[in-house]
Scaffold this motif. Sequence first.
Motif, PDB file in Angstrom:
ATOM      1  N   ILE A 239      -8.141  31.364  -5.372  1.00  0.00           N
ATOM      2  CA  ILE A 239      -8.302  30.679  -6.654  1.00  0.00           C
ATOM      3  C   ILE A 239      -8.534  31.728  -7.729  1.00  0.00           C
ATOM      4  O   ILE A 239      -9.425  32.573  -7.600  1.00  0.00           O
ATOM      5  CB  ILE A 239      -9.488  29.695  -6.607  1.00  0.00           C
ATOM      6  CG1 ILE A 239      -9.226  28.591  -5.580  1.00  0.00           C
ATOM      7  CG2 ILE A 239      -9.744  29.090  -7.977  1.00  0.00           C
ATOM      8  CD1 ILE A 239     -10.410  27.670  -5.366  1.00  0.00           C
TER       9      ILE A 239
ATOM     10  N   SER B  17      -9.469  27.426 -15.497  1.00  0.00           N
ATOM     11  CA  SER B  17      -8.606  27.238 -14.330  1.00  0.00           C
ATOM     12  C   SER B  17      -7.236  27.856 -14.569  1.00  0.00           C
ATOM     13  O   SER B  17      -6.701  27.822 -15.673  1.00  0.00           O
ATOM     14  CB  SER B  17      -8.446  25.745 -14.023  1.00  0.00           C
ATOM     15  OG  SER B  17      -9.680  25.178 -13.639  1.00  0.00           O
TER      16      SER B  17
ATOM     17  N   ASP C 207      -4.667  27.336 -11.985  1.00  0.00           N
ATOM     18  CA  ASP C 207      -3.688  26.700 -11.108  1.00  0.00           C
ATOM     19  C   ASP C 207      -3.810  25.188 -11.205  1.00  0.00           C
ATOM     20  O   ASP C 207      -4.837  24.645 -11.628  1.00  0.00           O
ATOM     21  CB  ASP C 207      -3.848  27.172  -9.653  1.00  0.00           C
ATOM     22  CG  ASP C 207      -5.162  26.731  -9.033  1.00  0.00           C
ATOM     23  OD1 ASP C 207      -5.296  25.545  -8.690  1.00  0.00           O
ATOM     24  OD2 ASP C 207      -6.060  27.573  -8.902  1.00  0.00           O
TER      25      ASP C 207
ATOM     26  N   ASN D  98      -6.689  23.421  -9.025  1.00  0.00           N
ATOM     27  CA  ASN D  98      -8.031  23.625  -9.567  1.00  0.00           C
ATOM     28  C   ASN D  98      -8.246  22.779 -10.815  1.00  0.00           C
ATOM     29  O   ASN D  98      -9.353  22.287 -11.067  1.00  0.00           O
ATOM     30  CB  ASN D  98      -8.248  25.110  -9.885  1.00  0.00           C
ATOM     31  CG  ASN D  98      -9.711  25.497  -9.846  1.00  0.00           C
ATOM     32  OD1 ASN D  98     -10.456  25.058  -8.972  1.00  0.00           O
ATOM     33  ND2 ASN D  98     -10.130  26.295 -10.812  1.00  0.00           N
TER      34      ASN D  98
ATOM     35  N   ASP E 179      -0.161  28.091  -8.575  1.00  0.00           N
ATOM     36  CA  ASP E 179      -0.621  29.029  -9.591  1.00  0.00           C
ATOM     37  C   ASP E 179       0.304  28.963 -10.803  1.00  0.00           C
ATOM     38  O   ASP E 179       1.538  29.023 -10.675  1.00  0.00           O
ATOM     39  CB  ASP E 179      -0.635  30.445  -9.020  1.00  0.00           C
ATOM     40  CG  ASP E 179      -1.161  31.460 -10.018  1.00  0.00           C
ATOM     41  OD1 ASP E 179      -2.382  31.517 -10.214  1.00  0.00           O
ATOM     42  OD2 ASP E 179      -0.325  32.170 -10.616  1.00  0.00           O
TER      43      ASP E 179
END
Length: 288
Positions: free
Chosen positions: A98, A163, A165, A168, A225
Amino acid sequence: FDPLQFCDAAPLRDNLLFGAIVPESVRAQQQIMAAIREALTDLGLVEQVFELGLEHQAGYGGRFLFPGTRSAVALARHVHDAGPVRHLVGGWGAPLGIDLWADGLSAWLLLVTTGVGVAVALYAPHYFAPSAGHGRTEATHQQQYFWPLFLFLWAGLNALFLSADLFNLYVTLELLGFAAVVLVALAGGRAALNAALRYLLVSLAGSLFYLMGVALVYGAHSTVDLALLAEAVRPEPAAWTALALMTVGLMMKAAVFPLHFWLPPAHAHAPAPVSALLSALVVKGAFY
């Protein structure tokens, strides 16, 4: 949390959202951050006074608000000095890990969120005081639940703006929605509970649409991503379907016409500090 731990990253030349207008957006971000930095210089004594004032006015919540405020300001300064930065959570980068991403827009939104949060925190103790029309037991009960939920919502917003991605973003939108639903129900009574339940159902439906879009994107490109998707996504049926699903889901969460039917009851029956959070921050998260 130390925002200065963020590591440097390459400019957003291939960003999915900015495309070919990156130079203009970067210049605009630099102008914004320059104005912010000018306003935030010489903060030594101001920080101490601000911290004491928050703790005195907001009590329990003020103890946590100042560190968050200081982190947002420090991150904004770092973005201004070093440019956009990327942090690999746990040392694992995309597509396995992440990533957190901070640029001028996200740093600006973090500062706006902090400003609104501080204003709400200063007003909330007076609103929930027994003299504000609540009984002492009811006021104490509401304050006990308001502060942890408010800080949970604030954390969700901060994570949303950082964030990098699609999945997320989904997780942080869920955290934001669940905290907001409980805050709406904080007033108690049948009307407030009905409004909160309607909000919950709409939020879950929006999450389902958004998550189906994320699943399509992941199935087609094996990553969520944003930086990697900027290079991989092409105008094909799977991408258009995912875009449509995610757009509908976000419109439901952001209360965009004609999917705004849940918002007026939530505002009408929520406590005033919660209504301010909904209108100023919560529904804006989906726009981001």
